[in-house]
Design a protein around this motif. Structure first.
Motif, PDB file in Angstrom:
ATOM      1  N   PHE A 126      28.896  28.783  42.452  1.00 48.90           N
ATOM      2  CA  PHE A 126      27.445  28.729  42.392  1.00 48.90           C
ATOM      3  C   PHE A 126      26.959  28.176  41.049  1.00 48.90           C
ATOM      4  O   PHE A 126      25.822  27.779  40.917  1.00 48.90           O
ATOM      5  N   ASN A 127      27.822  28.177  40.050  1.00 48.06           N
ATOM      6  CA  ASN A 127      27.458  27.737  38.704  1.00 48.06           C
ATOM      7  C   ASN A 127      26.182  28.421  38.226  1.00 48.06           C
ATOM      8  O   ASN A 127      25.298  27.810  37.639  1.00 48.06           O
ATOM      9  N   LEU A 128      26.095  29.712  38.518  1.00 45.20           N
ATOM     10  CA  LEU A 128      24.992  30.550  38.075  1.00 45.20           C
ATOM     11  C   LEU A 128      25.567  31.771  37.358  1.00 45.20           C
ATOM     12  O   LEU A 128      26.675  32.210  37.663  1.00 45.20           O
ATOM     13  N   ILE A 129      24.797  32.316  36.469  1.00 48.95           N
ATOM     14  CA  ILE A 129      25.209  33.510  35.729  1.00 48.95           C
ATOM     15  C   ILE A 129      24.495  34.710  36.334  1.00 48.95           C
ATOM     16  O   ILE A 129      23.273  34.711  36.497  1.00 48.95           O
ATOM     17  N   TYR A 130      25.257  35.722  36.665  1.00 47.96           N
ATOM     18  CA  TYR A 130      24.703  36.943  37.253  1.00 47.96           C
ATOM     19  C   TYR A 130      24.226  37.893  36.165  1.00 47.96           C
ATOM     20  O   TYR A 130      23.150  38.476  36.256  1.00 47.96           O
ATOM     21  N   GLN A 131      25.025  38.079  35.137  1.00 53.91           N
ATOM     22  CA  GLN A 131      24.692  38.985  34.041  1.00 53.91           C
ATOM     23  C   GLN A 131      25.019  38.310  32.714  1.00 53.91           C
ATOM     24  O   GLN A 131      25.892  37.441  32.648  1.00 53.91           O
ATOM     25  N   ALA A 132      24.336  38.744  31.655  1.00 56.27           N
ATOM     26  CA  ALA A 132      24.550  38.162  30.329  1.00 56.27           C
ATOM     27  C   ALA A 132      26.011  38.255  29.903  1.00 56.27           C
ATOM     28  O   ALA A 132      26.539  37.347  29.265  1.00 56.27           O
ATOM     29  N   GLN A 133      26.699  39.303  30.295  1.00 59.55           N
ATOM     30  CA  GLN A 133      28.108  39.473  29.894  1.00 59.55           C
ATOM     31  C   GLN A 133      29.029  38.439  30.551  1.00 59.55           C
ATOM     32  O   GLN A 133      30.159  38.250  30.121  1.00 59.55           O
ATOM     33  N   ASP A 134      28.541  37.750  31.586  1.00 58.93           N
ATOM     34  CA  ASP A 134      29.332  36.704  32.231  1.00 58.93           C
ATOM     35  C   ASP A 134      29.318  35.392  31.449  1.00 58.93           C
ATOM     36  O   ASP A 134      30.048  34.476  31.783  1.00 58.93           O
TER      37      ASP A 134
END
Length: 165
Positions: free
Chosen positions: A146-154
């Motif tokens: 998806f090339n998206l970030i779910y959470q800042a820690q990712d």
């Protein structure tokens, strides 16, 4: 559908024969019946390349390489799955999978996505996903990169676009 093996792999390039053979080894070892390869970086697959990757027992569809969007590859082992209604979109391929066995038919939708890296294209990608969700009813598997970030820690740095999280 129990016991079926799906392989979803961000290959990061399959131009090398050694990489194609490595993928084939995993497919054979794990008895994979559906293969979804992303970011193959191959614009056109020759018959030899397909045989190195999958052998003769798979049907396939792919989205040709466009810039950094990558390639989608969907395979259904013919002895286990029938595929139909293949639909190509900008960032995805969707198809209907039906089992081929005596225990009764099982039908589901499979969508493989490769989300854009360019932030300017992400809204269009998310709109495409919303449209797909409204289109397909029944069991639906959506997978890919998806090339998206779910959470800042990712994220591996502090540059966050919280709007897209």
């Amino acid at each position: 559908m129990s016991g079926e093996q799906f392989l979803i792999w961000n290959a990061r390039g399959l131009n090398s024969q050694a990489r194609r053979i490595a993928v084939r080894d995993v497919i054979v070892l794990e008895r994979v019946s559906v293969v979804c390869l992303l970011e193959t970086k191959v614009a056109v697959f020759s018959v030899n390349m397909i045989n190195e990757l999958l052998g003769p027992d798979f049907d396939y569809s792919y989205l040709p390489l466009v810039g950094s969007l990558g390639v989608f590859w969907l395979d259904g082992g013919r002895d286990k799955w029938q595929t139909s209604q293949v639909a190509f979109d900008v960032f995805s391929i969707t198809l209907c999978l039906a089992t081929v066995d005596q225990n009764g038919d099982y039908i589901c939708w499979l969508t493989v996505v490769y989300g854009p890296i360019d932030h300017a294209l992400k809204e269009g990608f998310l709109s495409e996903l919303e449209g797909l969700a409204a289109t397909y009813t029944g069991p639906w598997l959506i997978c890919g990169d998806f090339n998206l970030i779910y959470q800042a820690q990712d994220k591996n740095n502090a540059k966050l676009n919280r709007h897209l999280m």
